[in-house]
Design a protein around this motif. Structure first.
Motif, short mmCIF file in Angstrom:
data_model
loop_
_atom_site.label_atom_id
_atom_site.label_comp_id
_atom_site.label_asym_id
_atom_site.label_seq_id
_atom_site.Cartn_x
_atom_site.Cartn_y
_atom_site.Cartn_z
N SER A 195 37.16 60.59 81.99
CA SER A 195 37.23 62.23 81.13
C SER A 195 36.02 62.92 81.19
O SER A 195 35.53 63.48 80.47
CB SER A 195 37.47 61.72 79.68
N ARG A 196 35.53 62.80 82.65
CA ARG A 196 34.00 63.28 82.87
C ARG A 196 33.84 64.82 82.41
O ARG A 196 33.09 65.46 82.17
CB ARG A 196 33.70 62.99 84.33
N ASN A 197 35.04 65.85 82.98
CA ASN A 197 34.88 67.11 82.57
C ASN A 197 34.82 67.41 81.09
O ASN A 197 34.10 68.29 80.82
CB ASN A 197 36.12 67.81 83.05
N HIS A 198 35.37 66.55 80.18
CA HIS A 198 35.21 66.75 78.53
C HIS A 198 33.83 66.39 78.38
O HIS A 198 33.19 66.96 77.67
CB HIS A 198 36.24 65.76 78.11
N LEU A 199 33.46 65.28 79.00
CA LEU A 199 31.93 64.82 78.52
C LEU A 199 30.94 65.43 79.13
O LEU A 199 30.06 65.68 78.54
CB LEU A 199 31.93 63.19 79.07
N LEU A 200 31.31 66.11 80.42
CA LEU A 200 30.15 66.80 80.93
C LEU A 200 29.80 68.18 80.32
O LEU A 200 28.90 68.52 79.92
CB LEU A 200 30.51 67.32 82.39
N ASP A 201 31.09 68.66 79.77
CA ASP A 201 30.86 69.97 78.88
C ASP A 201 30.31 69.73 77.57
O ASP A 201 29.23 70.66 77.22
CB ASP A 201 32.42 70.42 78.87
N HIS B 243 50.10 63.68 75.45
CA HIS B 243 49.04 62.55 75.13
C HIS B 243 47.86 62.81 76.05
O HIS B 243 46.95 62.36 75.76
CB HIS B 243 49.70 61.33 75.31
N GLY B 244 48.19 63.53 77.32
CA GLY B 244 47.16 63.48 78.18
C GLY B 244 46.07 64.69 78.04
O GLY B 244 45.01 64.42 78.63
N GLY B 245 46.25 65.40 76.88
CA GLY B 245 45.08 66.21 76.38
C GLY B 245 44.62 67.21 77.53
O GLY B 245 45.36 67.56 78.31
N THR B 246 43.26 67.50 77.25
CA THR B 246 42.78 68.58 78.10
C THR B 246 41.54 67.91 78.88
O THR B 246 40.61 68.89 79.35
CB THR B 246 42.49 70.02 77.55
N TYR B 247 41.22 66.84 78.98
CA TYR B 247 40.15 66.22 79.23
C TYR B 247 39.66 66.45 80.76
O TYR B 247 38.40 66.68 80.88
CB TYR B 247 40.42 64.70 79.24
N MET B 248 40.52 66.71 81.68
CA MET B 248 40.25 66.92 83.02
C MET B 248 40.43 68.39 83.43
O MET B 248 40.32 68.85 84.49
CB MET B 248 40.79 65.91 84.09
N GLN B 249 40.74 69.17 82.32
CA GLN B 249 40.81 70.62 82.59
C GLN B 249 39.35 71.20 83.06
O GLN B 249 38.49 70.61 82.60
CB GLN B 249 41.59 71.39 81.71
N PRO B 250 39.15 72.30 83.45
CA PRO B 250 38.09 72.84 83.59
C PRO B 250 37.15 73.04 82.21
O PRO B 250 37.73 73.60 81.31
CB PRO B 250 38.27 74.37 84.29
N HIS B 251 36.11 72.43 82.38
CA HIS B 251 34.95 72.58 81.28
C HIS B 251 35.83 71.60 79.90
O HIS B 251 35.59 71.80 78.86
CB HIS B 251 34.77 73.78 80.72
N GLY B 252 37.04 70.89 80.11
CA GLY B 252 37.38 70.01 79.07
C GLY B 252 38.23 70.71 78.46
O GLY B 252 39.02 70.22 77.41
N GLY B 253 38.91 71.91 78.75
CA GLY B 253 39.80 72.61 78.02
C GLY B 253 39.45 73.04 76.62
O GLY B 253 38.44 72.80 76.28
N ALA C 209 29.78 56.71 77.60
CA ALA C 209 31.12 56.12 77.72
C ALA C 209 31.09 54.63 78.31
O ALA C 209 30.24 54.47 79.44
CB ALA C 209 32.03 56.87 78.87
N PRO C 210 31.82 53.61 77.86
CA PRO C 210 31.88 52.34 78.55
C PRO C 210 32.16 52.52 79.72
O PRO C 210 33.20 53.30 80.28
CB PRO C 210 32.77 51.72 77.74
N ALA D 242 40.06 71.19 74.13
CA ALA D 242 39.74 70.35 73.17
C ALA D 242 38.27 70.12 73.12
O ALA D 242 37.61 69.95 72.20
CB ALA D 242 40.44 69.12 73.57
N ALA D 243 37.65 70.35 74.23
CA ALA D 243 36.01 70.16 74.39
C ALA D 243 35.42 71.46 73.62
O ALA D 243 34.54 71.16 73.01
CB ALA D 243 35.72 70.35 75.70
#
Length: 296
Positions: free
Chosen positions: A75-81, A239-249, A91-92, A251-252
């Protein structure tokens, strides 16, 4: 098909699809360039933070991966944002590009767990320890009184388990919820509806709308939160959310505003979730409801 198998397939498909779409140059939408790395002082975790850490102390966002996987970059785009807005995130797991076998999803007909809820507690312990260790690059740079736990799907259940920790100041549950009927569909995951009564902090649920496999569970969880400030956001993406959209979408964006309010004390960000000037209430990208909010 069992529900557990369906959830496993949904998470696996979302992670795989997200990985294929990942932009390796993604650093976030905030004012700081963000990076992620492994640290020998905290094995089997991935740490995200602003590349240049200034004078302001960093609140902490501990995140359980989708599928409780050992891929700390899934979920790195979400977390980087979020890190780019001035947060320390843990993150584990490992960096999948460096350890592909270790990060490989568990196989089988049901949903296995490569990480446990205890890994989130280990992350909190580490942040507190590093803030006090003179040789640490994080020495006196972490706000150990501003800690959030969060997670996607199986990782969201891990966050619910850890939320009663007195060091936790807010909980964010994403595309997740305790199984209705207290069915134990994830072997080794001890989480029950009664545990929701132990949540003592403001809580945000972000779900993917009716097509989200966790929608009914999360909606029921939210209904059971009667004593803490709580908000429920539905983003109609499944269920897939927006985690890997640019800047986490989107949701971020929602999570950053919630964290800025809950952990940095930004009342203007709080207005995004309730009141006559509620910023997200008229946002066509999502639906929002809230309860037990402060009167001012």
């Amino acid at each position: 098909m069992k529900i557990s198998s369906t959830i496993a397939a949904a998470v696996a498909a979302a992670i795989i699809a997200g990985t294929c779409q990942a932009a390796e140059t993604e650093t976030g939408s905030g004012p700081f360039s963000a990076v992620y790395e492994e640290d020998p002082t905290l094995p089997a975790h991935v740490i995200y933070h602003p590349q240049a850490m200034g004078q302001a102390k960093l609140p902490v966002y501990v995140f359980g991966n989708g599928g409780c996987s050992a891929d700390g970059t899934s979920s790195r785009n979400h977390l980087l944002d979020i890190a780019s807005h001035g947060y320390l995130i843990v993150a584990p797991g490992v960096i999948a590009a460096l350890h592909p076998e270790a990060a490989k999803p568990t196989e089988g007909p049901g949903l296995g767990m490569a990480t446990r809820a205890s890994a989130l507690t280990e992350a909190i312990d580490w942040a507190v320890r590093e803030n006090d260790r003179p040789q640490s690059p994080y020495f006196h740079k972490i706000d150990t009184h501003a800690i959030a736990v969060s997670g996607w799907s199986c990782g969201g259940l891990q966050a619910i388990i850890v939320a009663p920790d007195p060091r936790v100041k807010t909980l964010v549950v994403m595309n997740s919820g305790v199984f209705n009927g207290d069915k134990n569909l994830i072997p080794g995951m001890e989480v029950h509806k009664a545990m929701l009564a132990d949540i003592h902090v403001p809580t945000l649920y972000i779900l993917g709308g009716p097509s989200d496999i966790a929608y009914a569970n999360g909606m029921d969880d939210y209904a059971r939160l009667t004593t803490v400030p709580a908000a429920l956001v539905n983003i109609p993406v499944g269920h897939g959310g927006t985690y890997m959209q640019p800047h986490g979408g989107i949701a971020a964006e929602v999570v950053v505003d919630w964290l800025d309010w809950q952990l940095k004390g930004d009342r203007e960000k709080g207005k995004m979730f309730f009141g006559t000037a509620c910023g997200f209430c008229g946002d066509s990208r999502l639906t929002l409801e809230s309860k037990n909010m402060p009167s001012h």
